[in-house]
Design an enzyme around this catalytic site. Sequence first.
Site, PDB file in Angstrom:
ATOM      1  N   LYS A   1      -9.167   7.392   7.131  1.00 45.19           N
ATOM      2  CA  LYS A   1     -10.506   7.169   6.467  1.00 45.19           C
ATOM      3  C   LYS A   1     -10.881   5.647   6.806  1.00 45.19           C
ATOM      4  O   LYS A   1     -11.945   5.392   6.977  1.00 45.19           O
ATOM      5  CB  LYS A   1     -10.370   7.206   4.774  1.00 45.19           C
ATOM      6  CG  LYS A   1     -11.313   6.592   4.075  1.00 45.19           C
ATOM      7  CD  LYS A   1     -11.303   7.025   2.799  1.00 45.19           C
ATOM      8  CE  LYS A   1     -10.451   5.884   1.675  1.00 45.19           C
ATOM      9  NZ  LYS A   1     -11.376   4.578   1.548  1.00 45.19           N
TER      10      LYS A   1
ATOM     11  N   CYS B   1     -14.564   2.386  -4.932  1.00 46.57           N
ATOM     12  CA  CYS B   1     -13.709   2.672  -6.008  1.00 46.57           C
ATOM     13  C   CYS B   1     -13.923   1.687  -7.189  1.00 46.57           C
ATOM     14  O   CYS B   1     -14.168   0.409  -6.827  1.00 46.57           O
ATOM     15  CB  CYS B   1     -12.170   2.988  -5.710  1.00 46.57           C
ATOM     16  SG  CYS B   1     -11.924   4.329  -4.902  1.00 46.57           S
TER      17      CYS B   1
HETATM   18  N1  EPU Z   1     -13.078 -10.202  -1.498  1.00 45.71           N
HETATM   19  C1  EPU Z   1     -13.723 -11.001  -2.173  1.00 45.71           C
HETATM   20  N2  EPU Z   1     -15.026 -10.965  -1.269  1.00 45.71           N
HETATM   21  C2  EPU Z   1     -15.459 -10.328  -0.397  1.00 45.71           C
HETATM   22  C3  EPU Z   1     -14.521  -9.355   0.094  1.00 45.71           C
HETATM   23  C4  EPU Z   1     -13.423  -8.987  -0.559  1.00 45.71           C
HETATM   24  O1  EPU Z   1     -13.442 -11.617  -2.855  1.00 45.71           O
HETATM   25  O2  EPU Z   1     -16.363 -10.641   0.136  1.00 45.71           O
HETATM   26  C5  EPU Z   1     -11.758  -9.725  -2.343  1.00 45.71           C
HETATM   27  C6  EPU Z   1     -11.667  -8.473  -2.962  1.00 45.71           C
HETATM   28  O3  EPU Z   1     -12.291  -8.634  -4.198  1.00 45.71           O
HETATM   29  C7  EPU Z   1     -10.032  -7.985  -3.121  1.00 45.71           C
HETATM   30  C8  EPU Z   1      -9.521  -8.830  -1.857  1.00 45.71           C
HETATM   31  O4  EPU Z   1     -10.681  -9.723  -1.270  1.00 45.71           O
HETATM   32  O5  EPU Z   1      -9.684  -8.666  -4.264  1.00 45.71           O
HETATM   33  C9  EPU Z   1      -9.400  -7.662  -0.829  1.00 45.71           C
HETATM   34  O6  EPU Z   1     -10.389  -6.853  -0.279  1.00 45.71           O
HETATM   35  P1  EPU Z   1     -10.769  -6.254   0.965  1.00 45.71           P
HETATM   36  O7  EPU Z   1     -12.051  -6.837   1.674  1.00 45.71           O
HETATM   37  O8  EPU Z   1      -9.495  -6.580   1.915  1.00 45.71           O
HETATM   38  O9  EPU Z   1     -10.895  -4.820   0.608  1.00 45.71           O
HETATM   39  P2  EPU Z   1     -12.078  -3.876   1.264  1.00 45.71           P
HETATM   40  O10 EPU Z   1     -12.244  -4.089   2.817  1.00 45.71           O
HETATM   41  O11 EPU Z   1     -13.248  -3.719   0.428  1.00 45.71           O
HETATM   42  C10 EPU Z   1     -10.368  -2.001   2.165  1.00 45.71           C
HETATM   43  C11 EPU Z   1     -10.001  -0.443   1.879  1.00 45.71           C
HETATM   44  C12 EPU Z   1      -9.654  -0.230   0.566  1.00 45.71           C
HETATM   45  C13 EPU Z   1      -8.305  -1.014   0.592  1.00 45.71           C
HETATM   46  C14 EPU Z   1      -8.547  -2.596   0.986  1.00 45.71           C
HETATM   47  C15 EPU Z   1      -7.323  -3.333   0.939  1.00 45.71           C
HETATM   48  C16 EPU Z   1     -11.734   0.459   3.145  1.00 45.71           C
HETATM   49  C17 EPU Z   1     -13.167   1.249   3.171  1.00 45.71           C
HETATM   50  N3  EPU Z   1     -11.479   0.290   2.135  1.00 45.71           N
HETATM   51  O12 EPU Z   1     -11.311  -2.256   1.170  1.00 45.71           O
HETATM   52  O13 EPU Z   1      -9.196   0.978   0.428  1.00 45.71           O
HETATM   53  O14 EPU Z   1      -7.526  -0.955  -0.587  1.00 45.71           O
HETATM   54  O15 EPU Z   1      -9.254  -2.661   2.096  1.00 45.71           O
HETATM   55  O16 EPU Z   1      -6.262  -2.874   1.952  1.00 45.71           O
HETATM   56  O17 EPU Z   1     -11.502   0.175   4.179  1.00 45.71           O
HETATM   57  C18 EPU Z   1      -8.814   3.088  -0.679  1.00 45.71           C
HETATM   58  O18 EPU Z   1      -8.512   3.668   0.556  1.00 45.71           O
HETATM   59  O19 EPU Z   1      -8.803   3.716  -1.645  1.00 45.71           O
HETATM   60  C19 EPU Z   1      -9.210   1.729  -0.713  1.00 45.71           C
HETATM   61  C20 EPU Z   1      -9.887   1.310  -1.881  1.00 45.71           C
END
Ligand code: EPU
Length: 457
Positions: free
Chosen positions: A42, A140
């Site tokens: 995904k 989520c």
């Molecule tokens: N964060 C910030 N500011 C930002 C972006 C992120 O503070 O602008 C913080 C977040 O709040 C969090 C941390 O950085 O504390 C990590 O967030 P990240 O950006 O790595 O997560 P994401 O890209 O939003 C993706 C996956 C998630 C997975 C995380 C960590 C997708 C669509 N989602 O989320 O997947 O948990 O990386 O690996 O790729 C899931 O599949 O169930 C899921 C939630």
Amino acid sequence: MKSLLGVKGETPLGEKKEVTGEVLAIRGGRPLTGRVEVKGAKNLATKAMVAALLGETPSVLRDVPDISDVQVVRSLLEVHGVTVRDGEDEGTLHLDPAGAVSAHFEEIDAHAGASRIPILFCGPLLHLLGEALIPDLGGCRIGDRPINFHMDALRAFGAVVDKSYEGIRITAPNGLHGASIELPYPSVGATEQVLLTAVRAKGITELRNAAIEPEIMDLIAVLQKMGAIISYEPNRVILIEGVDSLRGYDHRCIFDRNEAASWACAALATDGDIFVGGAKQQEMLTFLNVFRKAGGWFDIHEDGIQFRRDGAVKPVIVETDVHPGFMTDWQQPLIVALTQAQGESIVHETVYENRLGFTEALVHMGADIVVHPDGIASPDRRVPRRALEQAAVINGPTPLRAAEVEVPDLRGGYSYVIAALAAEGESIVSNVGIIRRGYEKFFAKLDALGADFDVIG
Ligand code: EPU
């Protein structure tokens, strides 16, 4: 629903509550046994679909899972004028960006559902059309999930960010140029944002403190096929040389290691035996180590991995982390299995501030889990403490009993279903539709593994 984003800084005001319906009556107490197949990840497929916007010719993406997050990205691409067609082979998508056009806030909002993907359209849309619109973002409900890293990175490329009551409008009046960016945290999404923007920006971009998850490496492979020049340097540094044009790609998605780990935990929790077709060892090394320590047994095959218990479930201490650490997405199904371990386990959640909330329902089902909202300090910790972290202390084994529970988010929801399958008696699990965001053919797979359940609503 109307977006409040932009009224209070760059943080979406709370996550949208996602209600997708569907209620299961699950009769537990039986091991899950059999074979399931995992397709493309995904967290790669959805990003690779967005990358197709950057190509001057059509792209082909293979092994795309049939999940609702993919449907959301598909319809978002379609409202932006991209033609998306199913190929003859199951899971193949043809994406033609020739007719790409701007869309309105309302259209994007209507198609985005609860997904956070619209934010990754920014770079490609700025290059193509000079404008990108971001409505309220979902995803989520596992924490604040701010977008400040994304906006700061886009500004570093020369983009102008304007907020309004409808959402955020981003423009690039003078085009986009390469930038030197250091992420405050190796965010997956922000790293993808930089990659998808830098490949067509003028000049060189240096990204420091980048996320290096296997799905990101696969996105880099997609972009390289399109003609991008990206090198991965030591110490989380990625260098991108911008190019004038990119072509379409033909790519098979990396497998979904999060789904594979989920089924492995289901085998551990229910004392079952599950062969996960399509799972590979390399991308799961960290998971497999913890699985082994927790009393799991696995056997690596050419075409997948077999998972079952090796005697009793054992307690473990785990800290979630960015890759190559233990993924945050793995801890929720693991915690269900740890309720059956003899002794005390600790799970430190260091990535999201609200990803242990789902344990409340497990306690309701008889588990002994205490959540420490400010985390637990310990000199033995591998991961530097983050301000937002939490810890769960799980004492087992505790028999799980049937209950009525409502799915809160994707991985938490999966965990509730597994807990219900491990519990004696009939549980009612509602809002199960969320699980389809990330698990393909979920009911069919449960059925194939011998789960006893009915869809009652
Ligand atoms: N964060 C910030 N500011 C930002 C972006 C992120 O503070 O602008 C913080 C977040 O709040 C969090 C941390 O950085 O504390 C990590 O967030 P990240 O950006 O790595 O997560 P994401 O890209 O939003 C993706 C996956 C998630 C997975 C995380 C960590 C997708 C669509 N989602 O989320 O997947 O948990 O990386 O690996 O790729 C899931 O599949 O169930 C899921 C939630």
